[in-house]
Design an enzyme around this catalytic site. Structure first.
Site, PDB file in Angstrom:
ATOM      1  N   GLU A 155       0.785  -1.243   0.000  1.00  0.00           N
ATOM      2  CA  GLU A 155       0.000   0.000   0.000  1.00  0.00           C
ATOM      3  C   GLU A 155       0.817   1.294   0.000  1.00  0.00           C
ATOM      4  O   GLU A 155       0.788   2.064   0.971  1.00  0.00           O
ATOM      5  CB  GLU A 155      -0.933   0.015   1.218  1.00  0.00           C
ATOM      6  CG  GLU A 155      -1.945  -1.110   1.215  1.00  0.00           C
ATOM      7  CD  GLU A 155      -3.002  -0.948   2.300  1.00  0.00           C
ATOM      8  OE1 GLU A 155      -2.854  -0.056   3.157  1.00  0.00           O
ATOM      9  OE2 GLU A 155      -3.989  -1.699   2.273  1.00  0.00           O
ATOM     10  N   GLU A 208      -5.802  -8.442   1.040  1.00  0.00           N
ATOM     11  CA  GLU A 208      -6.370  -8.024   2.331  1.00  0.00           C
ATOM     12  C   GLU A 208      -7.824  -7.639   2.140  1.00  0.00           C
ATOM     13  O   GLU A 208      -8.153  -6.918   1.194  1.00  0.00           O
ATOM     14  CB  GLU A 208      -5.662  -6.780   2.904  1.00  0.00           C
ATOM     15  CG  GLU A 208      -4.340  -7.023   3.555  1.00  0.00           C
ATOM     16  CD  GLU A 208      -3.741  -5.752   4.149  1.00  0.00           C
ATOM     17  OE1 GLU A 208      -4.487  -4.905   4.680  1.00  0.00           O
ATOM     18  OE2 GLU A 208      -2.511  -5.619   4.060  1.00  0.00           O
TER      19      GLU A 208
HETATM   20  C1  FCB Z   1      -4.392  -2.027   5.709  1.00  0.00           C
HETATM   21  C2  FCB Z   1      -2.977  -2.312   6.158  1.00  0.00           C
HETATM   22  C3  FCB Z   1      -2.898  -3.325   7.263  1.00  0.00           C
HETATM   23  C4  FCB Z   1      -3.991  -3.153   8.293  1.00  0.00           C
HETATM   24  C5  FCB Z   1      -5.338  -3.024   7.621  1.00  0.00           C
HETATM   25  C6  FCB Z   1      -6.484  -2.879   8.589  1.00  0.00           C
HETATM   26  O1  FCB Z   1      -4.462  -0.806   5.042  1.00  0.00           O
HETATM   27  O2  FCB Z   1      -2.213  -2.794   5.081  1.00  0.00           O
HETATM   28  O3  FCB Z   1      -1.617  -3.267   7.832  1.00  0.00           O
HETATM   29  O4  FCB Z   1      -3.696  -2.089   9.110  1.00  0.00           O
HETATM   30  O5  FCB Z   1      -5.315  -1.933   6.754  1.00  0.00           O
END
Ligand code: FCB
Length: 409
Positions: free
Chosen positions: A165, A318
């Protein structure tokens, strides 16, 4: 019904070989990461909470992976802490290399596919003292680290994510000023960091490929579903288009040639209009997580459909919810997976889904209160407890899809 059922009309069957797992990052779970900028900021009181022992995953990883296996995962995403491997410039800590060898080996022994992130928000202190990501040298430092990891551990890494990210990293560190290096509205530095991260990804990918041409290199991009608040309003549409371009596409456009797959981290859906847009909350009355993040599964479908234009395999690297009471997690997972399924049905090449996170952990400037885990962590005893929703996700992993019993939920 948002996605078609399979032939028997019973379940949503995902493609053979689909990967199911959970994701973590070093600083959020390991504990005692003394040599990075987050740790330092915590000691100096620049962020409200200290990570301390976090989940003590550094010592408990074997137990944690045994639980992931019990939950029928077949893949796992985690990050290697750069500041452990290279605590001082050019000095490699072989004891830590050995640690991560044990981590990777344990996953391989279980038959898991391994997804290794090389940079997940934290930087070694020596790197920061040389100007961090604002310095052009960052490209060299980072690719040297990436190459070293491949030389040492490459045979155990199935998929490598260079940087997690970049955009949230830049936004939180250089626009909001809430994360290291705590710069507010420092757009010149933000631009330099953006550029250096692009080049560092490309260079790291090339260096790794020289060593192992078959290595699979990708990125984890935080993709936001931006929609104009009023479709009829050309200004809302224009701003939505531009926001999408800067947040979702610009970085990817510049790295695709050196990228084998795209990791999609999906959390946000925003209705864009003329007021400040990037971090505005959704305005369409969605349900919210404990952190106030709107829940909008359909947005995952839209970002996957857009990311598919790069012609690379996609993984949802994620997707998760802070939900301490575990009341919304089942619907959250099912809802998002239905849209992943729909995207696959329409030809989008999605090959895996990683829930964030395997266990509750240190949620950066928010500390330990947000509870994202499939496993609940009792921070006093470090005990892990299966949340009821983890059983549902286990069933999905086992059946490689949403079985009939879960179709009615
Ligand atoms: C994402 C991050 C991860 C975590 C989630 C909730 O943006 O990559 O580390 O904090 O959010």
């Amino acid at each position: 019904m948002i996605a078609k059922r399979d032939e028997e009309g019973e379940s949503l069957q995902f493609p053979k070989g689909f990967l199911w797992g959970a994701a973590t990052s070093s600083h959020q779970v390991e504990g005692d990461n003394f040599h990075n900028d987050w740790w330092q900021a915590e000691q100096e009181g620049k962020v409200p909470f200290k990570s301390g022992k976090a989940c003590n995953h550094y010592e408990l990883f074997e137990e944690d992976f045994a639980l992931a296996e019990k939950m029928n995962h077949n893949a796992h995403r985690f990050s290697i802490e750069w500041s452990r491997i290279e605590p001082e410039e050019g000095t490699w800590n072989m004891r830590e290399v050995h640690h991560y060898r044990r981590v990777l080996q344990r996953l391989k022994d279980k038959g898991f596919k391994t997804f290794v992130t090389l940079h997940h928000f934290t930087n070694p202190l020596w790197f920061v003292s040389r100007g961090g990501w604002e310095n052009k040298q960052a490209i060299f430092y980072f690719s040297r680290f990436a190459r070293f990891i491949y030389e040492q551990l490459g045979e155990l890494i199935d998929f490598c994510i260079t940087i997690n990210e970049p955009l949230p990293y830049i936004a939180m560190g250089y626009r909001e000023g809430l994360w290291p290096p705590f710069r507010r509205s420092d757009y010149i530095s933000a631009f330099k960091v953006f550029n250096n991260m692009v080049l560092a990804h490309n260079q790291a990918s090339k260096s790794i490929k020289l060593f192992n041409p078959k290595a699979k290199i990708g990125i984890a991009a935080n993709l936001i579903d931006f929609q104009p608040r009023h479709r009829w309003n050309p200004i809302d549409r224009l701003i939505s288009f531009l926001t999408d371009y800067f947040w979702n596409r610009l970085f990817l456009d510049r790295i695709t040639k050196n990228t084998d797959f795209i990791g999609v981290n999906y959390y946000f859906h925003h209705h864009v209009h003329t007021a400040p847009f990037i971090f505005g909350k959704s305005h369409s009355g969605h349900e919210f997580s404990d952190m106030g993040w709107g829940i909008h599964p359909e947005g995952l479908y839209f970002v996957l459909k857009k990311a598919c234009h790069y012609g690379k395999p996609l993984f949802v690297t994620e997707n998760g919810i802070a939900d301490a009471k575990d009341e919304k997690r089942v619907n959250f997972i099912l809802g998002h997976l239905r849209y992943v399924y729909q995207a696959i049905q329409e030809g989008v090449d999605v090959r895996g889904y990683f829930y964030w996170s395997l266990m509750d952990n240190f949620e950066w400037a928010d500390g330990f209160w947000p509870r994202f885990g499939l496993l609940e962590v009792d921070y006093k005893t470090m005990k892990r407890i299966f949340r009821p929703s983890s059983k549902v996700f286990s069933e999905i992993c086992k059946r490689n899809g949403i079985p009939p019993t879960l179709m009615k939920i």
